[in-house]
Design a protein around this motif. Structure first.
Motif, PDB file in Angstrom:
ATOM      1  N   ALA A   4       0.821  -1.207   0.000  1.00  0.00           N
ATOM      2  CA  ALA A   4       0.000   0.000   0.000  1.00  0.00           C
ATOM      3  C   ALA A   4       0.858   1.261   0.000  1.00  0.00           C
ATOM      4  O   ALA A   4       0.534   2.233  -0.666  1.00  0.00           O
ATOM      5  CB  ALA A   4      -0.939  -0.001   1.211  1.00  0.00           C
ATOM      6  N   ASP A   5       1.970   1.253   0.717  1.00  0.00           N
ATOM      7  CA  ASP A   5       2.843   2.430   0.755  1.00  0.00           C
ATOM      8  C   ASP A   5       4.218   2.141   0.165  1.00  0.00           C
ATOM      9  O   ASP A   5       5.175   2.871   0.404  1.00  0.00           O
ATOM     10  CB  ASP A   5       2.999   2.922   2.198  1.00  0.00           C
ATOM     11  N   LEU A   6       4.305   1.073  -0.650  1.00  0.00           N
ATOM     12  CA  LEU A   6       5.576   0.728  -1.290  1.00  0.00           C
ATOM     13  C   LEU A   6       5.633   1.364  -2.672  1.00  0.00           C
ATOM     14  O   LEU A   6       4.728   1.187  -3.493  1.00  0.00           O
ATOM     15  CB  LEU A   6       5.709  -0.796  -1.406  1.00  0.00           C
ATOM     16  N   LEU A   7       6.687   2.123  -2.937  1.00  0.00           N
ATOM     17  CA  LEU A   7       6.886   2.740  -4.237  1.00  0.00           C
ATOM     18  C   LEU A   7       7.597   1.750  -5.151  1.00  0.00           C
ATOM     19  O   LEU A   7       8.661   1.227  -4.807  1.00  0.00           O
ATOM     20  CB  LEU A   7       7.722   4.014  -4.093  1.00  0.00           C
ATOM     21  N   LEU A   8       7.007   1.491  -6.303  1.00  0.00           N
ATOM     22  CA  LEU A   8       7.533   0.499  -7.230  1.00  0.00           C
ATOM     23  C   LEU A   8       7.772   1.129  -8.604  1.00  0.00           C
ATOM     24  O   LEU A   8       7.375   2.255  -8.867  1.00  0.00           O
ATOM     25  CB  LEU A   8       6.552  -0.675  -7.360  1.00  0.00           C
TER      26      LEU A   8
ATOM     27  N   ARG B 170      12.800   6.159   1.685  1.00  0.00           N
ATOM     28  CA  ARG B 170      11.385   5.824   1.637  1.00  0.00           C
ATOM     29  C   ARG B 170      11.200   4.311   1.522  1.00  0.00           C
ATOM     30  O   ARG B 170      12.155   3.575   1.256  1.00  0.00           O
ATOM     31  CB  ARG B 170      10.711   6.506   0.438  1.00  0.00           C
ATOM     32  N   HIS B 171       9.954   3.863   1.716  1.00  0.00           N
ATOM     33  CA  HIS B 171       9.615   2.451   1.514  1.00  0.00           C
ATOM     34  C   HIS B 171       9.452   2.250   0.012  1.00  0.00           C
ATOM     35  O   HIS B 171       8.401   2.519  -0.565  1.00  0.00           O
ATOM     36  CB  HIS B 171       8.313   2.122   2.255  1.00  0.00           C
ATOM     37  N   GLN B 172      10.523   1.819  -0.637  1.00  0.00           N
ATOM     38  CA  GLN B 172      10.531   1.771  -2.090  1.00  0.00           C
ATOM     39  C   GLN B 172      11.388   0.625  -2.611  1.00  0.00           C
ATOM     40  O   GLN B 172      12.246   0.095  -1.918  1.00  0.00           O
ATOM     41  CB  GLN B 172      11.034   3.105  -2.657  1.00  0.00           C
ATOM     42  N   ALA B 173      11.108   0.250  -3.843  1.00  0.00           N
ATOM     43  CA  ALA B 173      11.921  -0.718  -4.574  1.00  0.00           C
ATOM     44  C   ALA B 173      11.943  -0.258  -6.026  1.00  0.00           C
ATOM     45  O   ALA B 173      11.418  -0.919  -6.925  1.00  0.00           O
ATOM     46  CB  ALA B 173      11.356  -2.120  -4.445  1.00  0.00           C
ATOM     47  N   VAL B 174      12.533   0.912  -6.250  1.00  0.00           N
ATOM     48  CA  VAL B 174      12.500   1.581  -7.548  1.00  0.00           C
ATOM     49  C   VAL B 174      13.864   1.484  -8.218  1.00  0.00           C
ATOM     50  O   VAL B 174      14.894   1.676  -7.570  1.00  0.00           O
ATOM     51  CB  VAL B 174      12.091   3.060  -7.383  1.00  0.00           C
ATOM     52  N   HIS B 175      13.846   1.198  -9.503  1.00  0.00           N
ATOM     53  CA  HIS B 175      15.080   1.152 -10.293  1.00  0.00           C
ATOM     54  C   HIS B 175      15.301   2.509 -10.939  1.00  0.00           C
ATOM     55  O   HIS B 175      14.419   3.041 -11.614  1.00  0.00           O
ATOM     56  CB  HIS B 175      14.978   0.073 -11.373  1.00  0.00           C
TER      57      HIS B 175
ATOM     58  N   GLU C 201       3.453   7.137  -8.564  1.00  0.00           N
ATOM     59  CA  GLU C 201       3.670   7.520  -7.176  1.00  0.00           C
ATOM     60  C   GLU C 201       5.155   7.736  -6.915  1.00  0.00           C
ATOM     61  O   GLU C 201       5.543   8.642  -6.174  1.00  0.00           O
ATOM     62  CB  GLU C 201       3.126   6.442  -6.246  1.00  0.00           C
ATOM     63  N   ALA C 202       5.998   6.918  -7.540  1.00  0.00           N
ATOM     64  CA  ALA C 202       7.446   7.061  -7.361  1.00  0.00           C
ATOM     65  C   ALA C 202       7.935   8.391  -7.924  1.00  0.00           C
ATOM     66  O   ALA C 202       8.765   9.067  -7.312  1.00  0.00           O
ATOM     67  CB  ALA C 202       8.175   5.895  -8.029  1.00  0.00           C
ATOM     68  N   GLN C 203       7.431   8.784  -9.099  1.00  0.00           N
ATOM     69  CA  GLN C 203       7.846  10.060  -9.692  1.00  0.00           C
ATOM     70  C   GLN C 203       7.417  11.234  -8.837  1.00  0.00           C
ATOM     71  O   GLN C 203       8.194  12.169  -8.616  1.00  0.00           O
ATOM     72  CB  GLN C 203       7.257  10.194 -11.100  1.00  0.00           C
ATOM     73  N   VAL C 204       6.184  11.204  -8.339  1.00  0.00           N
ATOM     74  CA  VAL C 204       5.695  12.291  -7.483  1.00  0.00           C
ATOM     75  C   VAL C 204       6.566  12.412  -6.228  1.00  0.00           C
ATOM     76  O   VAL C 204       6.943  13.510  -5.816  1.00  0.00           O
ATOM     77  CB  VAL C 204       4.224  12.041  -7.098  1.00  0.00           C
TER      78      VAL C 204
END
Length: 306
Positions: A93-97, A126-131, A283-286
């Motif tokens: 829910a709050d994970l940025l992908l 942040r709580h993320q897993a973004v490349h 959401e990751a870009q924002v």
């Protein structure tokens, strides 16, 4: 026969598991908060839905049938999978992908790169897993890639002429006019604007297309869009040209460049954060834009001494 699983079936299965774990209908009343007759009715509904008996109840006591044992094991596995799904869904829910492809203008100041690094550092907290992917290119190429959805964001000195793009001011860069050793103006004690009329000025077609330079240029035999190439032309001693102060500084300090008419010929170039206005940002870009703006809004970064 149970061919589809509905919410009612899940409710009946939960009653079934509670009855089994309580040891019978009577013992399950307090746990379920309903009477024994209601429990019996609900169990009968479940058995009808399944098409076979789940348990024996009577004077001999409560016990599961062989099929009831299998349904109990399958139900516990089902509820375990549901709990696993709920946990994973809550975590997402709050994970940025996803991924972020960001373009940068060439030859950025060290302090700008430090702020960019600070923004990436903020985002990684942040709580993320973004490349992430970072590329360096000329402004026109960055705009082209934004329009083609090959970049999500770009930082550069843009023309602002692309109606499909949003341009958000980010920082500005001071430009100065320079000549190199061997140029006729390098050793001259005093230089005036009239002296520049005869100079071969490096033509920078993209950066100067809005006539932001302080004076109109005459004929030019040198043309480039890249800062490093402008520097090479100026270092040749045959041309004068505009360079970012941070690019020219080490060459000026070593005596290879001279700044001309610092008060009259200096000007600032506005850098923007570009994005495609017709694309819904992820959401990751924002989140990254928020971190980037925060990093550039802070005080002057501390640049490590060499």
């Amino acid at each position: 026969m149970l061919s589809q699983l509905h919410d009612l079936d899940l409710q009946l299965l939960r009653i079934f598991v509670t009855v089994v774990e309580s040891g019978g209908f009577s013992a399950a009343q307090g746990e379920l908060g309903i009477g024994q007759s209601t429990i019996s009715t609900q169990m009968a509904k479940l058995e009808t839905r399944l098409g076979f008996r789940l348990c024996e109840r009577g004077k001999a006591g409560f016990r599961l049938t062989p099929k009831g044992e299998q349904v109990l094991a399958a139900t516990r596995k089902l509820f375990g999978a549901i709990e696993t799904f709920k946990g994973e869904a809550q975590g997402m829910a709050d994970l940025l992908l996803g991924e972020l492809r960001i373009g940068l203008s060439e030859s950025l100041d060290d302090q700008v790169l430090q702020r960019l690094g600070a923004a990436i550092g903020r985002f990684r907290q942040r709580h993320q897993a973004v490349h992430f992917e970072l590329i360096s290119a000329m402004p026109a190429e960055l705009e082209r890639r934004l329009l083609q959805d090959r970049l999500h964001l770009a930082i550069g000195y843009f023309s602002g002429s692309q109606a499909a793009l949003d341009y958000q001011p980010l920082f500005s860069e001071q430009q100065g006019l320079f000549c190199g050793v061997g140029h006729p103006l390098f050793q001259r004690a005093e230089v005036g604007l009239e002296d520049l009329a005869a100079c071969d000025l490096v033509h920078h077609p993209y950066r100067f297309e809005e006539a932001r330079q302080p004076f109109p240029s005459g004929p030019s035999s040198a043309r480039t869009e890249q800062v490093e190439c402008s520097l090479a032309f100026v270092l040749s001693g045959a041309h004068v040209g505009f360079l970012p102060e941070h690019v020219a500084a080490p060459w000026e300090a070593s005596g290879q460049l001279r700044r001309l008419l610092a008060d009259e010929a200096g000007y600032r170039v506005q850098f923007h954060l570009g994005s495609h206005r017709g694309r819904q940002p992820s959401e990751a870009q924002v989140a990254f834009v928020e971190d980037l703006l925060a990093a550039f809004a802070e005080g002057e970064p501390r640049v490590p001494k060499p």
